[in-house]
Design a protein around this motif. Structure first.
Motif, PDB file in Angstrom:
ATOM      1  N   ASP A  40      29.957  43.035  21.579  1.00 30.30           N
ATOM      2  CA  ASP A  40      31.307  43.570  21.433  1.00 30.30           C
ATOM      3  C   ASP A  40      32.272  42.665  22.183  1.00 30.30           C
ATOM      4  O   ASP A  40      31.908  42.048  23.185  1.00 30.30           O
ATOM      5  CB  ASP A  40      31.417  45.000  21.996  1.00 30.30           C
ATOM      6  CG  ASP A  40      30.480  45.962  21.302  1.00 30.30           C
ATOM      7  OD1 ASP A  40      30.620  46.159  20.083  1.00 30.30           O
ATOM      8  OD2 ASP A  40      29.597  46.515  21.990  1.00 30.30           O
ATOM      9  N   VAL A  41      33.497  42.613  21.714  1.00 26.35           N
ATOM     10  CA  VAL A  41      34.508  41.802  22.388  1.00 26.35           C
ATOM     11  C   VAL A  41      34.917  42.474  23.697  1.00 26.35           C
ATOM     12  O   VAL A  41      35.270  43.648  23.726  1.00 26.35           O
ATOM     13  CB  VAL A  41      35.749  41.602  21.491  1.00 26.35           C
ATOM     14  CG1 VAL A  41      36.856  40.887  22.262  1.00 26.35           C
ATOM     15  CG2 VAL A  41      35.373  40.806  20.249  1.00 26.35           C
ATOM     16  N   GLU A  42      34.840  41.710  24.793  1.00 28.34           N
ATOM     17  CA  GLU A  42      35.273  42.186  26.101  1.00 28.34           C
ATOM     18  C   GLU A  42      35.931  41.015  26.830  1.00 28.34           C
ATOM     19  O   GLU A  42      35.540  39.862  26.651  1.00 28.34           O
ATOM     20  CB  GLU A  42      34.085  42.680  26.937  1.00 28.34           C
ATOM     21  CG  GLU A  42      33.363  43.882  26.358  1.00 28.34           C
ATOM     22  CD  GLU A  42      32.188  44.321  27.216  1.00 28.34           C
ATOM     23  OE1 GLU A  42      32.023  43.759  28.326  1.00 28.34           O
ATOM     24  OE2 GLU A  42      31.424  45.196  26.782  1.00 28.34           O
ATOM     25  N   LEU A  43      36.906  41.333  27.665  1.00 30.23           N
ATOM     26  CA  LEU A  43      37.554  40.335  28.508  1.00 30.23           C
ATOM     27  C   LEU A  43      37.480  40.804  29.951  1.00 30.23           C
ATOM     28  O   LEU A  43      37.773  41.972  30.242  1.00 30.23           O
ATOM     29  CB  LEU A  43      39.019  40.142  28.120  1.00 30.23           C
ATOM     30  CG  LEU A  43      39.354  39.123  27.022  1.00 30.23           C
ATOM     31  CD1 LEU A  43      40.867  39.119  26.785  1.00 30.23           C
ATOM     32  CD2 LEU A  43      38.877  37.732  27.400  1.00 30.23           C
ATOM     33  N   MET A  44      37.091  39.909  30.833  1.00 30.97           N
ATOM     34  CA  MET A  44      37.043  40.238  32.247  1.00 30.97           C
ATOM     35  C   MET A  44      37.552  39.037  33.035  1.00 30.97           C
ATOM     36  O   MET A  44      37.099  37.909  32.823  1.00 30.97           O
ATOM     37  CB  MET A  44      35.624  40.575  32.695  1.00 30.97           C
ATOM     38  CG  MET A  44      35.520  40.931  34.169  1.00 30.97           C
ATOM     39  SD  MET A  44      33.807  41.228  34.678  1.00 30.97           S
ATOM     40  CE  MET A  44      33.132  39.576  34.516  1.00 30.97           C
ATOM     41  N   ALA A  45      38.500  39.270  33.923  1.00 28.39           N
ATOM     42  CA  ALA A  45      39.065  38.201  34.745  1.00 28.39           C
ATOM     43  C   ALA A  45      38.961  38.562  36.215  1.00 28.39           C
ATOM     44  O   ALA A  45      39.246  39.702  36.605  1.00 28.39           O
ATOM     45  CB  ALA A  45      40.515  37.938  34.363  1.00 28.39           C
ATOM     46  N   ALA A  46      38.551  37.597  37.021  1.00 30.07           N
ATOM     47  CA  ALA A  46      38.523  37.760  38.472  1.00 30.07           C
ATOM     48  C   ALA A  46      39.441  36.706  39.061  1.00 30.07           C
ATOM     49  O   ALA A  46      39.162  35.502  38.966  1.00 30.07           O
ATOM     50  CB  ALA A  46      37.110  37.602  39.000  1.00 30.07           C
ATOM     51  N   VAL A  47      40.545  37.170  39.635  1.00 35.53           N
ATOM     52  CA  VAL A  47      41.537  36.275  40.246  1.00 35.53           C
ATOM     53  C   VAL A  47      41.667  36.671  41.703  1.00 35.53           C
ATOM     54  O   VAL A  47      42.151  37.773  42.014  1.00 35.53           O
ATOM     55  CB  VAL A  47      42.900  36.363  39.542  1.00 35.53           C
ATOM     56  CG1 VAL A  47      43.888  35.386  40.168  1.00 35.53           C
ATOM     57  CG2 VAL A  47      42.758  36.115  38.045  1.00 35.53           C
ATOM     58  N   GLY A  48      41.238  35.778  42.592  1.00 38.33           N
ATOM     59  CA  GLY A  48      41.213  36.175  43.995  1.00 38.33           C
ATOM     60  C   GLY A  48      40.284  37.366  44.174  1.00 38.33           C
ATOM     61  O   GLY A  48      39.130  37.335  43.764  1.00 38.33           O
ATOM     62  N   ARG A  49      40.785  38.451  44.720  1.00 41.38           N
ATOM     63  CA  ARG A  49      39.974  39.658  44.927  1.00 41.38           C
ATOM     64  C   ARG A  49      40.291  40.749  43.902  1.00 41.38           C
ATOM     65  O   ARG A  49      39.860  41.891  44.065  1.00 41.38           O
ATOM     66  CB  ARG A  49      40.204  40.194  46.344  1.00 41.38           C
ATOM     67  CG  ARG A  49      39.743  39.237  47.436  1.00 41.38           C
ATOM     68  CD  ARG A  49      39.874  39.861  48.806  1.00 41.38           C
ATOM     69  NE  ARG A  49      39.075  41.075  48.924  1.00 41.38           N
ATOM     70  CZ  ARG A  49      37.783  41.104  49.195  1.00 41.38           C
ATOM     71  NH1 ARG A  49      37.123  39.975  49.363  1.00 41.38           N
ATOM     72  NH2 ARG A  49      37.138  42.246  49.304  1.00 41.38           N
ATOM     73  N   GLN A  50      41.025  40.412  42.855  1.00 47.49           N
ATOM     74  CA  GLN A  50      41.363  41.406  41.839  1.00 47.49           C
ATOM     75  C   GLN A  50      40.540  41.193  40.578  1.00 47.49           C
ATOM     76  O   GLN A  50      40.415  40.081  40.078  1.00 47.49           O
ATOM     77  CB  GLN A  50      42.850  41.337  41.480  1.00 47.49           C
ATOM     78  CG  GLN A  50      43.261  42.376  40.431  1.00 47.49           C
ATOM     79  CD  GLN A  50      44.754  42.438  40.232  1.00 47.49           C
ATOM     80  OE1 GLN A  50      45.486  42.952  41.069  1.00 47.49           O
ATOM     81  NE2 GLN A  50      45.222  41.909  39.125  1.00 47.49           N
ATOM     82  N   LEU A  51      39.992  42.286  40.061  1.00 49.16           N
ATOM     83  CA  LEU A  51      39.180  42.259  38.845  1.00 49.16           C
ATOM     84  C   LEU A  51      39.884  43.063  37.760  1.00 49.16           C
ATOM     85  O   LEU A  51      40.299  44.200  37.978  1.00 49.16           O
ATOM     86  CB  LEU A  51      37.797  42.862  39.123  1.00 49.16           C
ATOM     87  CG  LEU A  51      36.841  42.946  37.936  1.00 49.16           C
ATOM     88  CD1 LEU A  51      36.422  41.559  37.485  1.00 49.16           C
ATOM     89  CD2 LEU A  51      35.612  43.786  38.299  1.00 49.16           C
ATOM     90  N   THR A  52      40.024  42.460  36.564  1.00 49.70           N
ATOM     91  CA  THR A  52      40.637  43.127  35.421  1.00 49.70           C
ATOM     92  C   THR A  52      39.672  43.091  34.245  1.00 49.70           C
ATOM     93  O   THR A  52      39.076  42.036  33.962  1.00 49.70           O
ATOM     94  CB  THR A  52      41.958  42.436  35.013  1.00 49.70           C
ATOM     95  OG1 THR A  52      42.812  42.351  36.160  1.00 49.70           O
ATOM     96  CG2 THR A  52      42.662  43.225  33.926  1.00 49.70           C
ATOM     97  N   TYR A  53      39.507  44.228  33.573  1.00 53.45           N
ATOM     98  CA  TYR A  53      38.540  44.342  32.476  1.00 53.45           C
ATOM     99  C   TYR A  53      39.161  45.078  31.295  1.00 53.45           C
ATOM    100  O   TYR A  53      39.879  46.064  31.482  1.00 53.45           O
ATOM    101  CB  TYR A  53      37.293  45.103  32.950  1.00 53.45           C
ATOM    102  CG  TYR A  53      36.330  45.475  31.844  1.00 53.45           C
ATOM    103  CD1 TYR A  53      35.370  44.568  31.404  1.00 53.45           C
ATOM    104  CD2 TYR A  53      36.385  46.735  31.239  1.00 53.45           C
ATOM    105  CE1 TYR A  53      34.479  44.910  30.388  1.00 53.45           C
ATOM    106  CE2 TYR A  53      35.510  47.076  30.228  1.00 53.45           C
ATOM    107  CZ  TYR A  53      34.557  46.160  29.799  1.00 53.45           C
ATOM    108  OH  TYR A  53      33.690  46.500  28.794  1.00 53.45           O
ATOM    109  N   HIS A  54      38.885  44.597  30.076  1.00 55.77           N
ATOM    110  CA  HIS A  54      39.403  45.245  28.882  1.00 55.77           C
ATOM    111  C   HIS A  54      38.379  45.143  27.758  1.00 55.77           C
ATOM    112  O   HIS A  54      37.855  44.061  27.473  1.00 55.77           O
ATOM    113  CB  HIS A  54      40.709  44.588  28.426  1.00 55.77           C
ATOM    114  CG  HIS A  54      41.332  45.245  27.239  1.00 55.77           C
ATOM    115  ND1 HIS A  54      41.999  44.551  26.254  1.00 55.77           N
ATOM    116  CD2 HIS A  54      41.369  46.566  26.863  1.00 55.77           C
ATOM    117  CE1 HIS A  54      42.437  45.380  25.328  1.00 55.77           C
ATOM    118  NE2 HIS A  54      42.068  46.606  25.685  1.00 55.77           N
ATOM    119  N   LYS A  55      38.104  46.295  27.119  1.00 58.16           N
ATOM    120  CA  LYS A  55      37.260  46.345  25.930  1.00 58.16           C
ATOM    121  C   LYS A  55      38.095  46.950  24.806  1.00 58.16           C
ATOM    122  O   LYS A  55      38.295  48.171  24.743  1.00 58.16           O
ATOM    123  CB  LYS A  55      36.011  47.185  26.181  1.00 58.16           C
ATOM    124  CG  LYS A  55      35.032  47.175  25.006  1.00 58.16           C
ATOM    125  CD  LYS A  55      33.737  47.887  25.377  1.00 58.16           C
ATOM    126  CE  LYS A  55      32.747  47.828  24.225  1.00 58.16           C
ATOM    127  NZ  LYS A  55      31.460  48.480  24.573  1.00 58.16           N
TER     128      LYS A  55
END
Length: 208
Positions: A75-90
């Motif tokens: 499945d398409v998922e996006l996950m970004a880790a920038v510094g200490r912040q984590l962002t996730y989207h499905k």
């Protein structure tokens, strides 16, 4: 003739020694000049399930401290880790999370290590892991064992491998509960087009 043969042997032996990778040379090779893109095939071996989980997509990294995982299958998922912040989207399920990286969590701790490796951050790896580097004639291996872990649990273990004078082509993550993930990696690509593609994905993720 004998002197020439000995000199040639010494020269070849010295070149061979100099050609062996070091932990510093591997990390320098992993460190992006601008942004890098690597395709991956991931297999998760989970003890509670009969079938292994498989996924694939692309990994992006940029200095000083940014990693983005674009999963395309299953499945398409996006996950970004920038510094200490984590962002996730499905997108398929409209799931969206934004939170701080908790390094006491085993999964997040391995993510921090993953990000450090993709950005060539040897300082972070040395702070959090006991490192053992092995260099052979045609390959290298970096074993990492987490310094901090629960007394009744095994520490996280990460093994990164690659061919001599190349970036990593394989990585194994062993979690305290016995689950294991194997990543097969392509050689990283760099360039302005890669940087722009990463920026576009980051903007798409942040616009959610």
């Amino acid at each position: 003739m004998i002197k020439k043969t000995i000199a040639l042997f010494v020269c070849c032996f010295s070149f061979h020694c100099l050609a062996l990778d070091t932990m510093e040379s591997v990390m320098q090779r992993m460190k992006p000049q601008t942004a890098v893109k690597t395709s991956y095939q991931e297999t998760r071996y989970m003890g509670l399930f009969d079938d292994d989980w498989q996924g694939s997509g692309f990994l992006y990294a940029a200095t000083p401290d940014t990693m983005l995982k674009q999963q395309l299958k299953p499945d398409v998922e996006l996950m970004a880790a920038v510094g200490r912040q984590l962002t996730y989207h499905k997108p398929a399920t409209e799931v969206y999370h934004q939170l701080q990286l908790d390094e006491s969590n085993a999964m997040m701790s391995s993510l921090v290590a993953f990000k450090a490796m993709l950005t060539g951050n040897l300082v972070t790896l040395r702070q959090r892991y006991t490192l053992k580097f092995i260099s052979a004639e045609s390959s290298w291996t970096l074993e990492m064992i987490a310094k901090e872990h629960e007394p009744d649990e095994e520490p996280i273990k990460i093994i990164m491998q690659g061919l001599t004078e190349q970036a990593a082509n394989k990585m194994t993550v062993e979690l305290p509960d016995g689950d294991r993930s194997l990543y097969v990696l392509s050689q990283p690509q760099q360039g302005d087009s890669i940087k722009q593609a990463m920026l576009d994905l980051m903007q798409s993720l942040n616009r959610h």
